[in-house]
Motif scaffolding. Structure first.
Motif, PDB file in Angstrom:
ATOM      1  N   GLN A 293      31.694  38.028  30.274  1.00  0.00           N
ATOM      2  CA  GLN A 293      32.459  38.269  29.213  1.00  0.00           C
ATOM      3  C   GLN A 293      32.378  37.102  28.050  1.00  0.00           C
ATOM      4  O   GLN A 293      32.540  37.503  27.024  1.00  0.00           O
ATOM      5  N   LYS A 294      32.125  35.919  28.485  1.00  0.00           N
ATOM      6  CA  LYS A 294      31.943  34.871  27.415  1.00  0.00           C
ATOM      7  C   LYS A 294      30.661  34.248  27.642  1.00  0.00           C
ATOM      8  O   LYS A 294      29.741  34.251  28.833  1.00  0.00           O
TER       9      LYS A 294
ATOM     10  N   GLY B 191      43.562  32.102  31.649  1.00  0.00           N
ATOM     11  CA  GLY B 191      43.831  33.412  32.200  1.00  0.00           C
ATOM     12  C   GLY B 191      42.937  34.336  31.643  1.00  0.00           C
ATOM     13  O   GLY B 191      42.720  35.675  32.179  1.00  0.00           O
ATOM     14  N   GLU B 192      42.168  34.358  30.593  1.00  0.00           N
ATOM     15  CA  GLU B 192      41.262  35.181  30.017  1.00  0.00           C
ATOM     16  C   GLU B 192      40.115  35.437  30.744  1.00  0.00           C
ATOM     17  O   GLU B 192      39.571  34.422  31.175  1.00  0.00           O
ATOM     18  N   PRO B 193      39.731  36.538  31.218  1.00  0.00           N
ATOM     19  CA  PRO B 193      38.411  36.826  31.985  1.00  0.00           C
ATOM     20  C   PRO B 193      37.238  36.173  31.284  1.00  0.00           C
ATOM     21  O   PRO B 193      36.892  36.371  30.183  1.00  0.00           O
ATOM     22  N   VAL B 194      36.608  35.495  32.218  1.00  0.00           N
ATOM     23  CA  VAL B 194      34.991  34.692  31.647  1.00  0.00           C
ATOM     24  C   VAL B 194      33.941  35.364  32.299  1.00  0.00           C
ATOM     25  O   VAL B 194      33.180  35.818  31.670  1.00  0.00           O
ATOM     26  N   ILE B 195      34.188  35.746  33.607  1.00  0.00           N
ATOM     27  CA  ILE B 195      32.878  36.252  34.410  1.00  0.00           C
ATOM     28  C   ILE B 195      33.702  37.192  35.511  1.00  0.00           C
ATOM     29  O   ILE B 195      34.705  37.095  36.061  1.00  0.00           O
ATOM     30  N   THR B 196      33.206  38.534  35.629  1.00  0.00           N
ATOM     31  CA  THR B 196      33.313  39.766  36.651  1.00  0.00           C
ATOM     32  C   THR B 196      32.417  39.523  37.673  1.00  0.00           C
ATOM     33  O   THR B 196      31.254  39.715  37.396  1.00  0.00           O
TER      34      THR B 196
ATOM     35  N   ALA C  74      37.641  39.767  38.123  1.00  0.00           N
ATOM     36  CA  ALA C  74      37.574  39.210  37.111  1.00  0.00           C
ATOM     37  C   ALA C  74      38.024  37.582  37.194  1.00  0.00           C
ATOM     38  O   ALA C  74      39.193  37.522  37.533  1.00  0.00           O
ATOM     39  N   LEU C  75      37.197  36.796  36.937  1.00  0.00           N
ATOM     40  CA  LEU C  75      37.632  35.274  36.987  1.00  0.00           C
ATOM     41  C   LEU C  75      38.148  34.773  35.803  1.00  0.00           C
ATOM     42  O   LEU C  75      37.454  34.923  34.703  1.00  0.00           O
ATOM     43  N   PRO C  76      39.520  34.202  35.864  1.00  0.00           N
ATOM     44  CA  PRO C  76      40.118  33.918  34.591  1.00  0.00           C
ATOM     45  C   PRO C  76      39.631  32.460  34.271  1.00  0.00           C
ATOM     46  O   PRO C  76      39.314  31.522  35.120  1.00  0.00           O
TER      47      PRO C  76
END
Length: 165
Positions: free
Chosen positions: A106-107, A116-121, A130-132
């Motif tokens: 995602q980033k 807490g924002e998702p970086v990678i699923t 989803a890893l935050p």
């Protein structure tokens, strides 16, 4: 979404598969039916798991639970995926909680993230998670791309170090 529990230092992944007609929990990939969930509160409890009657005692101790079952005592605590020392890695790293493969990213490097924002699923054992981001910051690097595999505790993304005041 899975819940991570730390039981005597080992992290276990717990999800609720269904609630009716009986509660079914998936713990580390194995289903367990709980026919009589115990009442909330401290003290001696009884529940049915599968065909077994399970007696136990529970006590709350701050943010932890102390559970005595089968003659053994366990300390149980929720794992905060956003804490710097949690499963997510250190303050500047995002580590894989288990082996698996990247489903989506995602980033990218240079993106600003909020804790807490998702970086990678990722996907592990047919479960997508989803890893935050472990803290507010800027992504320094994404070390794994879509379809790439990784091992448990492997660093898969990094944040730029926090500025020292």
């Amino acid at each position: 979404m899975p819940i991570e529990l730390k039981l005597n230092g080992k992290v276990h992944e717990v999800t609720i598969a269904r609630r009716r007609p009986h509660l079914v929990l998936v713990i580390d990939g194995e289903e367990h039916e709980v026919a009589r969930p115990p009442a909330i509160g401290d003290g001696r409890k009884l529940m049915s798991v599968g065909s077994h009657r399970v007696e136990f005692a529970r006590a709350e101790l701050g943010d932890r639970q102390i559970v005595r079952i089968g003659g053994r005592t366990y300390e149980v605590a929720f794992v905060d995926p956003f804490s710097p020392g949690g499963v997510g890695g250190g303050a500047d790293t995002l580590k894989a909680p288990m082996p698996g493969a990247v489903v989506s990213v995602q980033k990218k490097a240079g993106d600003t993230v909020i804790r807490g924002e998702p970086v990678i699923t990722i996907e592990s054992m047919k479960l997508q998670t989803a890893l935050p981001a472990p803290r507010d910051g800027v992504i320094a690097g994404i070390l794994k791309g879509e379809g790439e595999t990784f091992e448990k505790d492997e660093v898969i993304a990094t944040l730029e170090p926090e500025a020292k005041d």
